[in-house]
Structure formats: C-alpha cells, structure tokens
Enzyme design. Structure first.
Site, PDB file in Angstrom:
ATOM      1  N   GLU A 172      -8.278  -4.815  -0.301  1.00  0.00           N
ATOM      2  CA  GLU A 172      -8.320  -5.561  -1.224  1.00  0.00           C
ATOM      3  C   GLU A 172      -8.298  -7.322  -0.380  1.00  0.00           C
ATOM      4  O   GLU A 172      -8.829  -8.142  -1.202  1.00  0.00           O
ATOM      5  CB  GLU A 172      -7.586  -5.427  -2.445  1.00  0.00           C
ATOM      6  CG  GLU A 172      -7.665  -4.235  -2.735  1.00  0.00           C
ATOM      7  CD  GLU A 172      -9.215  -3.819  -3.435  1.00  0.00           C
ATOM      8  OE1 GLU A 172      -9.916  -3.915  -2.815  1.00  0.00           O
ATOM      9  OE2 GLU A 172      -8.836  -2.901  -4.471  1.00  0.00           O
ATOM     10  N   HIS A 183       1.289  -0.918  -0.445  1.00  0.00           N
ATOM     11  CA  HIS A 183       0.046   0.438  -0.141  1.00  0.00           C
ATOM     12  C   HIS A 183       1.198   1.281   0.358  1.00  0.00           C
ATOM     13  O   HIS A 183       2.121   0.859   1.159  1.00  0.00           O
ATOM     14  CB  HIS A 183      -0.744  -0.055   1.498  1.00  0.00           C
ATOM     15  CG  HIS A 183      -2.294   1.012   0.907  1.00  0.00           C
ATOM     16  ND1 HIS A 183      -2.009   2.388   1.043  1.00  0.00           N
ATOM     17  CD2 HIS A 183      -3.164   0.202   0.488  1.00  0.00           C
ATOM     18  CE1 HIS A 183      -2.986   3.068   0.699  1.00  0.00           C
ATOM     19  NE2 HIS A 183      -4.055   2.029   0.959  1.00  0.00           N
TER      20      HIS A 183
HETATM   21  N1  ACO Z   1       3.762  -7.371  -4.900  1.00  0.00           N
HETATM   22  C1  ACO Z   1       5.520  -8.156  -4.603  1.00  0.00           C
HETATM   23  N2  ACO Z   1       5.767  -6.670  -4.918  1.00  0.00           N
HETATM   24  C2  ACO Z   1       5.609  -5.745  -4.234  1.00  0.00           C
HETATM   25  C3  ACO Z   1       3.661  -5.088  -4.413  1.00  0.00           C
HETATM   26  C4  ACO Z   1       3.421  -6.772  -4.253  1.00  0.00           C
HETATM   27  N3  ACO Z   1       2.183  -6.602  -4.381  1.00  0.00           N
HETATM   28  N4  ACO Z   1       3.404  -3.955  -3.865  1.00  0.00           N
HETATM   29  C5  ACO Z   1       5.129  -3.672  -4.112  1.00  0.00           C
HETATM   30  N5  ACO Z   1       5.843  -4.397  -4.390  1.00  0.00           N
HETATM   31  C6  ACO Z   1       6.861  -4.003  -4.608  1.00  0.00           C
HETATM   32  C7  ACO Z   1       7.220  -3.126  -5.798  1.00  0.00           C
HETATM   33  O1  ACO Z   1       7.465  -3.686  -7.167  1.00  0.00           O
HETATM   34  C8  ACO Z   1       8.210  -2.275  -5.889  1.00  0.00           C
HETATM   35  O2  ACO Z   1       9.687  -2.737  -6.250  1.00  0.00           O
HETATM   36  P1  ACO Z   1      11.006  -2.120  -6.500  1.00  0.00           P
HETATM   37  O3  ACO Z   1      11.174  -0.541  -5.713  1.00  0.00           O
HETATM   38  O4  ACO Z   1      12.211  -2.728  -5.825  1.00  0.00           O
HETATM   39  O5  ACO Z   1      10.433  -1.621  -7.784  1.00  0.00           O
HETATM   40  C9  ACO Z   1       8.307  -1.830  -4.219  1.00  0.00           C
HETATM   41  O6  ACO Z   1       7.662  -2.338  -3.851  1.00  0.00           O
HETATM   42  C10 ACO Z   1       7.527  -0.621  -3.941  1.00  0.00           C
HETATM   43  O7  ACO Z   1       6.303  -0.309  -4.481  1.00  0.00           O
HETATM   44  P2  ACO Z   1       6.030   0.620  -5.531  1.00  0.00           P
HETATM   45  O8  ACO Z   1       4.539   0.610  -6.384  1.00  0.00           O
HETATM   46  O9  ACO Z   1       6.898   1.744  -5.357  1.00  0.00           O
HETATM   47  O10 ACO Z   1       4.935   0.732  -4.385  1.00  0.00           O
HETATM   48  P3  ACO Z   1       3.778   1.706  -4.137  1.00  0.00           P
HETATM   49  O11 ACO Z   1       3.418   2.592  -3.386  1.00  0.00           O
HETATM   50  O12 ACO Z   1       3.480   2.543  -5.781  1.00  0.00           O
HETATM   51  O13 ACO Z   1       2.364   0.743  -4.702  1.00  0.00           O
HETATM   52  C11 ACO Z   1       0.645  -0.232  -4.796  1.00  0.00           C
HETATM   53  C12 ACO Z   1       1.477   1.233  -4.032  1.00  0.00           C
HETATM   54  C13 ACO Z   1       0.017   0.332  -5.520  1.00  0.00           C
HETATM   55  C14 ACO Z   1      -1.144  -0.924  -3.905  1.00  0.00           C
HETATM   56  C15 ACO Z   1       1.435  -1.772  -5.003  1.00  0.00           C
HETATM   57  O14 ACO Z   1       1.661  -1.990  -3.436  1.00  0.00           O
HETATM   58  C16 ACO Z   1       1.031  -2.691  -5.137  1.00  0.00           C
HETATM   59  O15 ACO Z   1       1.080  -2.940  -6.747  1.00  0.00           O
HETATM   60  N6  ACO Z   1      -0.057  -3.646  -5.369  1.00  0.00           N
HETATM   61  C17 ACO Z   1      -0.818  -5.030  -5.611  1.00  0.00           C
HETATM   62  C18 ACO Z   1      -1.857  -4.679  -6.013  1.00  0.00           C
HETATM   63  C19 ACO Z   1      -3.174  -3.953  -4.840  1.00  0.00           C
HETATM   64  O16 ACO Z   1      -3.234  -5.285  -4.253  1.00  0.00           O
HETATM   65  N7  ACO Z   1      -3.502  -3.492  -5.131  1.00  0.00           N
HETATM   66  C20 ACO Z   1      -4.640  -2.789  -4.158  1.00  0.00           C
HETATM   67  C21 ACO Z   1      -4.112  -1.175  -2.976  1.00  0.00           C
HETATM   68  S1  ACO Z   1      -5.568  -1.277  -2.418  1.00  0.00           S
HETATM   69  C22 ACO Z   1      -6.542  -0.390  -2.421  1.00  0.00           C
HETATM   70  O17 ACO Z   1      -5.758   1.122  -3.050  1.00  0.00           O
HETATM   71  C23 ACO Z   1      -7.486   0.272  -2.464  1.00  0.00           C
END
Ligand code: ACO
Length: 378
Positions: free
Chosen positions: A315, A257
């Site tokens: 989620e 998140h």
């Molecule tokens: N699985 C694997 N790796 C992950 C995940 C995940 N669920 N979430 C983040 N990471 C990794 C990224 O690849 C990134 O790695 P890197 O820096 O080595 O490239 C690092 O963790 C940070 O991730 P970001 O995308 O920069 O974090 P951000 O704050 O932008 O993302 C997000 C948040 C989009 C929710 C992300 O965690 C994600 O894609 N989760 C999966 C999708 C999801 O569950 N979405 C629902 C969110 S809740 C809502 O909106 C209601």
C-alpha cells in the site's frame, strides 16, 4: 494469536484452497503470478494480457489478445440504471468505495442470460467505468464516455480527466494493476470464494469481495499512508511524526503484513515503477521524501515491535504511484478493486470447478444450561 487447541482467530497459516493463480512466500518475499515472477509480469504485460493469463492459464496469441481487448472495450458503457444510482450516491456524498459496492450489485444488468465468461468480462470492463464515472460525478462533472480505441488502463485514465494519458502514465497504471491482480488467499479473495462456493453468482461474489477490500486492514490503507507522507512534509520531520504516531498507539499505514515478514515484493515493483514514472512525468521530490519516510518507519517499527518484522507492504508505494498518476486518495482503494477483480473472478472459476461448499466450524464457548425466564420476570 493461536490458542492451545489450534484455533487461530485470524486463520493464520490455515490452508483453505489450492490454486494455480498465485504463489506467495512471505519469508522469501516472493510472489509468482500465473507462473511468472511478479517483476517479470508486472512491468511487461498489458492488463488485458494479465486478464487472459489468469483466466486461461497461459498468455494469449496476438489474435486472442485483440479479441479480448475488443470485447472488453465494447462492454465498458454502463446501463442507465447504474449511472442513475451513481448520481444519487454522489448527491448523498457517498464515499467512492461505498458507491462502488452499491453499483457493483448492478454489474450484470442487461446480461442476466450471459455465460460465466461473458459476465466476468462485463464485470471487469464496467468496474473501471463505475470508478471513473463516480469520480467525475463527485466533482460535479459529467462522466466521460469510454473510448473504445484505448486500452483498459489508458481508457480508465481518460475517463477520469477527458485527456488522453501519456505512455509513461499508462505503463505506470498497467504495472500497478498487474501487481495487485492476485495475491493468494487474501481476505477479499477468500470472501469471493466463500460466496461462489455456495453456487451463488459472480456478481454477488465480486460485491462481497469489494466489501472485504474496503477495510483499512486490507485495501483501505493507501489513502492514509499518503496522508502520513504529506503530514510529514519534509524529510527532517519523518522521525518526529512517525514516533508520535507509534507513541499514541497508532499503526503506521503501509507497513506490516500477515504473510510477508520481509519487504513485500509488490513494494519493490511499485517503488521502481513510481521512480520511473516520476522521473519521466512527475515530482521526484515527493518520491525522495517517501523513500525517507519508508526507511524511518521500518527502523522505528523494528524498535517499537522487536521481532515482528514489520516491513513495507504494497500500500505504501501504491499510494505514491497512484498519486503520481493524478488520482485523488479517495479512489485509491476503488482503483485497487479494478485490478483485483480479475483475480477474484479467476478464483471464482477455480472454486466453481472444485465445487465444494466452504463451511468451517466454530467452537461454542457460551453457557449450556440456562433456564427460560418469562419477560415479565427479567
Ligand atoms: N504499525 C504499528 N504496529 C503494527 C503495525 C503497523 N503498521 N502492523 C502490526 N503492528 C503490530 C501490532 O500492533 C501487533 O502488536 P502486538 O502483538 O504487540 O499487539 C503486532 O505488530 C502484530 O500485528 P497483527 O495485527 O497481529 O498482525 P496481522 O498479521 O494481523 O496484521 C496488518 C497485518 C493488518 C496488515 C497490520 O500489519 C496492519 O494493521 N498494518 C497497517 C495497515 C496496512 O498497511 N494495511 C494494508 C495491508 S496490505 C493489503 O492488505 C493489501
């Protein structure tokens, strides 16, 4: 990812609004809605009480609640043009979220001279009817007419199946809708505020917010999260399947998140609600499997991305709870929209009071002194 000039492509940490609606503390794992800790509100309030709270800043008296319930119930039926559009969309195999986005633009049909509050009530009442009616049409069935004696949550479940739902299921859905009703300046809420800040209208703001909610990085994750639980199937396979996904560079849906660096408090509330509902009226084996998948995912993510604090988000248990309520995965995100619409509208009201256009800046990083070359010479 922020640059040395203070620019962050995702605007992380940028303060862009003040609000009375909800407070999110990502380090403590705290969510306050309308002054109430989430767990207090989500499990006790009816959805109509939450609507009143967010739009008026206090809980309603019994009379005020009765009035709101009656008014919302009377606004549920859809105009013929909206139903016609949904039939066309079903014939065209449009996804439920796209159909909701198309139909949402018709939400104020027949009420164009109404005041903002009336329009907001119409939007809240009709969004649920759109989602349920479209689900029926996609199944080749006729929509079920709304039942005015049922609450908003009970009527939504009734319109999906034609059967009056059990109290346990209604409570499960109300807890879910309350849990997702508002969450600070998330992407879809920000989109709604940007639109209404131009002095556009509520229906435009809600339609734009629905578009923002659709994406898998925001509201589109619960379907894939549940698919993963089903793909895993039995607890012993959790580690192997999740590790393979991480090795393939996939994200684990339902984890991570932007704001929460500890377990999302909504996951806590929804996990408790799912357990209660599954015990009363569902499949506890699936609940136990989901718990194992969650534990395994959090453990593997800590190894895969050390220091990132990737924890369970809203989620994951949304998926489980909505599945337990008998909802198909493709209407999980539209059902999220049914809850969040109330929050979007409350933010629109706040933004309208504030009255200032939202207009940040960009930094130009392109070329500066190109010379024009006529088309024949390029
Ligand atoms: N699985 C694997 N790796 C992950 C995940 C995940 N669920 N979430 C983040 N990471 C990794 C990224 O690849 C990134 O790695 P890197 O820096 O080595 O490239 C690092 O963790 C940070 O991730 P970001 O995308 O920069 O974090 P951000 O704050 O932008 O993302 C997000 C948040 C989009 C929710 C992300 O965690 C994600 O894609 N989760 C999966 C999708 C999801 O569950 N979405 C629902 C969110 S809740 C809502 O909106 C209601």
């Amino acid at each position: 990812m922020s640059t040395n000039n203070g620019y962050d492509p995702g605007l992380a940490g940028v303060l862009a609004a003040e609000t009375y609606l909800s407070h999110v503390d990502g380090l403590k794992g705290e969510l306050i809605i309308g002054g109430f800790p989430l767990a207090e509100l989500a499990a006790n309030a009816t959805f109509e009480e939450t609507v009143y709270l967010l739009w008026n800043g206090r809980l309603p008296t019994q009379n005020e609640l009765n009035e709101l319930k009656e008014e919302l119930a009377g606004l549920r039926p859809l105009p013929d043009a909206t139903i016609k559009l949904l039939r066309e969309a079903a014939n065209d195999h449009t996804t439920p979220m796209d159909a909701l986005r198309m139909a949402s633009a018709t939400l104020d049909l027949g009420s164009s001279d109404a005041n903002h509050l009336k329009t907001a009530k119409t939007i809240v009442a009709r969004i649920a009817t759109i989602v349920a009616s479209y689900h029926r049409l996609r199944q080749g069935e006729e929509p079920v007419a709304p039942e005015p004696t049922l609450s908003h949550a009970a009527n939504f479940l009734y319109m999906l199946t034609g059967a009056t739902p059990s109290d346990a299921r209604v409570r499960g859905l109300e807890t879910y809708l309350n849990t997702v009703v508002d969450h600070g300046l998330n992407a879809s809420t920000f989109a709604a505020r940007v639109i209404i800040a131009t002095q556009s209208d509520l229906v435009s703001a809600i339609t734009g917010a629905i578009g923002a909610l659709k994406g898998p990085l925001h509201g589109g994750a619960p379907g894939p999260a549940l698919d993963t639980v089903f793909e895993i199937g039995t607890a012993e396979r959790a580690e192997e399947v999740l590790q393979a996904k991480l090795d393939a560079g996939e994200r684990l849906m339902g984890f991570g998140h932007r704001v929460y660096k500890v377990r999302d408090p909504r996951a806590e509330v929804l996990s408790a609600a799912a357990e209660k509902m599954f015990k009363a009226d569902g499949d506890m084996a699936l609940y136990e499997l989901a718990k194992t998948v969650e534990e395994t995912a959090v453990r593997l993510l800590a190894i895969h991305k050390p220091g990132r604090n990737l924890q369970t988000n809203v989620e994951f248990y949304t998926a489980l709870l909505l599945h337990g309520l008998g909802l198909e995965t493709d209407i999980f995100t539209p059902t999220f929209a049914i809850g969040r619409t109330t929050g979007w509208l409350a933010h629109c009201f706040e933004q309208m009071k504030y009255g200032r256009l939202i207009r940040p800046q960009s930094r130009y990083i392109g070329e500066m002194d190109r010379e024009w070359v006529p088309v024949a010479k390029r």
